[in-house]
Design a protein around this motif. Structure first.
Motif, PDB file in Angstrom:
ATOM      1  N   THR A  46       0.833  -1.202   0.000  1.00  0.00           N
ATOM      2  CA  THR A  46       0.000   0.000   0.000  1.00  0.00           C
ATOM      3  C   THR A  46       0.871   1.257   0.000  1.00  0.00           C
ATOM      4  O   THR A  46       0.623   2.205  -0.756  1.00  0.00           O
ATOM      5  CB  THR A  46      -0.931   0.007   1.232  1.00  0.00           C
ATOM      6  OG1 THR A  46      -1.655  -1.217   1.265  1.00  0.00           O
ATOM      7  CG2 THR A  46      -1.905   1.174   1.175  1.00  0.00           C
TER       8      THR A  46
ATOM      9  N   ARG B 137      -7.415   8.193  -8.021  1.00  0.00           N
ATOM     10  CA  ARG B 137      -7.823   7.128  -7.115  1.00  0.00           C
ATOM     11  C   ARG B 137      -7.244   7.366  -5.720  1.00  0.00           C
ATOM     12  O   ARG B 137      -7.918   7.198  -4.715  1.00  0.00           O
ATOM     13  CB  ARG B 137      -7.334   5.784  -7.677  1.00  0.00           C
ATOM     14  CG  ARG B 137      -7.744   4.609  -6.867  1.00  0.00           C
ATOM     15  CD  ARG B 137      -8.127   3.446  -7.730  1.00  0.00           C
ATOM     16  NE  ARG B 137      -6.973   2.955  -8.478  1.00  0.00           N
ATOM     17  CZ  ARG B 137      -6.805   1.672  -8.816  1.00  0.00           C
ATOM     18  NH1 ARG B 137      -7.710   0.784  -8.491  1.00  0.00           N
ATOM     19  NH2 ARG B 137      -5.761   1.302  -9.499  1.00  0.00           N
ATOM     20  N   ARG B 140      -9.167  10.104  -4.018  1.00  0.00           N
ATOM     21  CA  ARG B 140     -10.472   9.622  -3.568  1.00  0.00           C
ATOM     22  C   ARG B 140     -10.313   8.778  -2.297  1.00  0.00           C
ATOM     23  O   ARG B 140     -11.051   8.933  -1.333  1.00  0.00           O
ATOM     24  CB  ARG B 140     -11.124   8.785  -4.686  1.00  0.00           C
ATOM     25  CG  ARG B 140     -12.523   8.300  -4.380  1.00  0.00           C
ATOM     26  CD  ARG B 140     -13.195   7.741  -5.646  1.00  0.00           C
ATOM     27  NE  ARG B 140     -12.362   6.774  -6.385  1.00  0.00           N
ATOM     28  CZ  ARG B 140     -12.149   5.520  -5.997  1.00  0.00           C
ATOM     29  NH1 ARG B 140     -12.684   5.062  -4.879  1.00  0.00           N
ATOM     30  NH2 ARG B 140     -11.397   4.727  -6.729  1.00  0.00           N
ATOM     31  N   CYS B 141      -9.307   7.916  -2.298  1.00  0.00           N
ATOM     32  CA  CYS B 141      -9.102   7.060  -1.127  1.00  0.00           C
ATOM     33  C   CYS B 141      -8.673   7.875   0.092  1.00  0.00           C
ATOM     34  O   CYS B 141      -9.113   7.623   1.207  1.00  0.00           O
ATOM     35  CB  CYS B 141      -8.072   5.977  -1.429  1.00  0.00           C
ATOM     36  SG  CYS B 141      -8.672   4.752  -2.611  1.00  0.00           S
ATOM     37  N   GLY B 144     -11.407   9.391   1.815  1.00  0.00           N
ATOM     38  CA  GLY B 144     -12.212   8.459   2.605  1.00  0.00           C
ATOM     39  C   GLY B 144     -11.680   8.260   4.023  1.00  0.00           C
ATOM     40  O   GLY B 144     -12.312   7.587   4.834  1.00  0.00           O
ATOM     41  N   ARG B 187      -7.124   1.166   5.650  1.00  0.00           N
ATOM     42  CA  ARG B 187      -8.243   1.646   4.846  1.00  0.00           C
ATOM     43  C   ARG B 187      -7.800   1.990   3.419  1.00  0.00           C
ATOM     44  O   ARG B 187      -8.509   1.746   2.451  1.00  0.00           O
ATOM     45  CB  ARG B 187      -8.875   2.868   5.527  1.00  0.00           C
ATOM     46  CG  ARG B 187     -10.357   2.970   5.213  1.00  0.00           C
ATOM     47  CD  ARG B 187     -10.947   4.261   5.723  1.00  0.00           C
ATOM     48  NE  ARG B 187     -11.469   4.132   7.077  1.00  0.00           N
ATOM     49  CZ  ARG B 187     -12.267   5.056   7.646  1.00  0.00           C
ATOM     50  NH1 ARG B 187     -12.623   6.143   6.969  1.00  0.00           N
ATOM     51  NH2 ARG B 187     -12.693   4.911   8.874  1.00  0.00           N
ATOM     52  N   MET B 188      -6.601   2.561   3.312  1.00  0.00           N
ATOM     53  CA  MET B 188      -6.047   2.858   1.983  1.00  0.00           C
ATOM     54  C   MET B 188      -5.838   1.560   1.189  1.00  0.00           C
ATOM     55  O   MET B 188      -6.120   1.497  -0.010  1.00  0.00           O
ATOM     56  CB  MET B 188      -4.703   3.583   2.098  1.00  0.00           C
ATOM     57  CG  MET B 188      -4.775   5.010   2.591  1.00  0.00           C
ATOM     58  SD  MET B 188      -5.755   6.077   1.504  1.00  0.00           S
ATOM     59  CE  MET B 188      -4.679   6.243   0.098  1.00  0.00           C
ATOM     60  N   ASP B 190      -7.473  -1.235   1.440  1.00  0.00           N
ATOM     61  CA  ASP B 190      -8.739  -1.782   0.977  1.00  0.00           C
ATOM     62  C   ASP B 190      -9.334  -0.914  -0.135  1.00  0.00           C
ATOM     63  O   ASP B 190      -9.898  -1.421  -1.100  1.00  0.00           O
ATOM     64  CB  ASP B 190      -9.710  -1.911   2.150  1.00  0.00           C
ATOM     65  CG  ASP B 190      -9.171  -2.898   3.190  1.00  0.00           C
ATOM     66  OD1 ASP B 190      -8.281  -3.702   2.831  1.00  0.00           O
ATOM     67  OD2 ASP B 190      -9.617  -2.856   4.350  1.00  0.00           O
ATOM     68  N   CYS B 191      -9.178   0.399  -0.008  1.00  0.00           N
ATOM     69  CA  CYS B 191      -9.735   1.314  -1.009  1.00  0.00           C
ATOM     70  C   CYS B 191      -8.977   1.200  -2.347  1.00  0.00           C
ATOM     71  O   CYS B 191      -9.580   1.200  -3.407  1.00  0.00           O
ATOM     72  CB  CYS B 191      -9.676   2.733  -0.484  1.00  0.00           C
ATOM     73  SG  CYS B 191     -10.264   3.968  -1.658  1.00  0.00           S
ATOM     74  N   LEU B 192      -7.648   1.084  -2.259  1.00  0.00           N
ATOM     75  CA  LEU B 192      -6.850   1.000  -3.484  1.00  0.00           C
ATOM     76  C   LEU B 192      -6.920  -0.403  -4.095  1.00  0.00           C
ATOM     77  O   LEU B 192      -6.464  -0.624  -5.213  1.00  0.00           O
ATOM     78  CB  LEU B 192      -5.384   1.351  -3.202  1.00  0.00           C
ATOM     79  CG  LEU B 192      -5.077   2.814  -2.882  1.00  0.00           C
ATOM     80  CD1 LEU B 192      -3.667   2.950  -2.312  1.00  0.00           C
ATOM     81  CD2 LEU B 192      -5.224   3.700  -4.113  1.00  0.00           C
TER      82      LEU B 192
END
Lengths: 249, 196
Positions: A46, B137, B140-141, B144, B187-188, B190-192
């Motif tokens: 990530t 993207r 946007r993430c 969130g 969270r990043m 999962d979002c990405l």
């Protein structure tokens, strides 16, 4: 330090844990906890995406410089490590740091790293110096590094560190007399065909010369040191004041 | 406007051969493979160095160093431990952050906090004129996340600050910052849609 090292996973993935002990404790925690290792891996991926998202076209000259430079850089061999699961990384570290030579290597590494830091401050002119620093560190830390030391009169001492896996030789010395600006120490690769000029080097205020990587060895069997006019010579102008033999295969 | 670059966001799986395979070839001294690796990673390497260092000359220097390191250390890349892109980006990010930290070690603490406050890594992302799909993207993430999560993540990753420094800056307890960095990054992830 936290009671639950696991909360460090995010900071760790973003290289935001600066305390080495804390980092090590977290890595040990990972090695005992497969799910945590799995999470750490996902967070590392990530973090990489955060970096990829800010990609920018690099300056046009970079590609050519990098391509030219890789021709000068010897590649590292893979880490051969039979162990595979937990504790694997610690084992790799142990293999990477030869036990017998650790003290010496660490001391030299400090010098090499110091060189690196100095070079970082300046820029292009010191580019080669910094690359040299990396190569030096690789040789000194190589598992198969061998050292040969010879003394010369008045406490002067020259040391070669040879790594076959790195295919390179590093020289450093201590106890060398200070020289006037007009003179320099010069290294020579000496073999059956004579002496081939190598690096120039100067001792610091304590008489030590920093580690330098010796050039292509060819048929050289020993490394010699002479005093030459500043700028160096093509032929040694006097017999070497110090000769250190290269260890035979 | 420059066309969107085809960045190998998933380690180049759609191309042939992928970054991982190319790195294996590079490990055997294959210069042609290295040129392909260069084309896949150089923009990301330079971009992250520039974002962290904010100085094109230093970013270029670090990028060069990192790319040479990719050549030198390709044999140390282990595909079983992650994607080729994350291996390269970890080297790049660490080098850039090390440079920032060594430069800042000499600046006194108050100065540093003042400078820190002047730096808004997230705004830069948001305000960037030319946006790639990946940037959109990312934005946007990031949107969130809670504000504290977002600040913790961006100060750490793009600012090169340690979690202690981020805690100091945001005036929140250390434990809170650590937790926000972790849940923010999760969270990043999962979002990405990061593959694990």
């Amino acid at each position: 330090m936290s009671s639950d090292p696991h909360t460090l996973a995010g900071a760790y993935a973003m290289y935001a844990v600066e305390d080495a002990d804390e980092r090590r404790a977290f890595e040990e925690h990972l090695s005992r906890c497969p799910e945590c290792e799995e999470e750490a891996r996902g967070l590392r991926e990530t973090a990489a995406r955060l970096g990829v998202a800010v990609a920018q076209e690099p300056p046009p000259g970079l590609r050519d410089r990098v391509m030219a430079e890789i021709g000068l850089v010897r590649q590292l061999p893979p880490i051969l490590d039979p162990a595979s699961a937990p504790g694997r990384r610690a084992a790799a570290r142990r293999a990477w740091w030869p036990r017998a030579a650790t003290g010496l290597a660490a001391a030299c590494l400090a010098v090499a790293v110091g060189l690196g830091v100095v070079a970082v401050r300046a820029n292009d002119a010191l580019q080669q110096e910094r690359l040299g620093g990396q190569r030096i560190a690789a040789v000194l830390a190589a598992p198969d590094a061998k050292t040969v030391t010879r003394t010369a009169g008045q406490g002067a001492k020259g040391t070669l560190v040879v790594s076959r896996s790195q295919g390179q030789v590093v020289f450093f010395s201590s106890g060398l007399a200070a020289l006037p600006e007009s003179r320099t120490y010069q290294l020579w690769r000496i073999g059956p065909g004579g002496a081939v000029p190598d690096r120039l080097t100067r001792p610091d205020t304590e008489g030590r010369t920093p580690p330098v990587v010796i050039g292509e060895l060819g048929d050289a069997t020993k490394i010699g040191v002479t005093v030459e006019p500043a700028g160096g010579s093509r032929q040694p102008s006097a017999p070497p004041l110090m000769v250190v033999p290269l260890p035979s295969a | 406007m420059r066309p969107r670059r085809a960045l190998p966001l998933d380690g180049g799986r759609h191309d042939r051969p992928g970054l991982e395979e190319l790195l294996r070839q590079v490990a055997r001294g294959d210069r042609a493979a290295f040129e392909q690796v260069y084309d896949m990673v150089a923009a990301a390497v330079y971009g992250v160095a520039l974002r962290v260092l904010r100085d094109p000359a230093q970013a270029e220097e670090i990028a060069q160093e990192v790319l040479i390191e990719v050549w030198r250390g390709a044999a140390r890349f282990e595909a079983s431990r992650g994607s080729g892109m994350s291996w390269v980006m970890t080297i790049a990010h660490h080098r850039a952050v090390d440079r920032v930290r060594s430069a800042q070690a000499s600046i006194d603490r108050e100065d540093r906090v003042a400078r820190l406050e002047a730096r808004r890594p997230y705004d830069d992302v948001a305000e960037s004129v030319e946006t790639t799909l990946e940037q959109e993207r990312l934005r946007r993430c990031l949107n969130g996340l809670t504000e504290l999560q977002r600040e913790s993540v961006t100060y750490a990753y793009y600012g090169g600050y340690t979690y202690r420094e981020v805690a100091e800056l945001l005036k929140v307890p250390l434990a809170t910052v650590k937790t926000r960095m972790r849940d923010g990054l999760i969270r990043m992830r999962d979002c990405l849609g990061v593959e694990r």
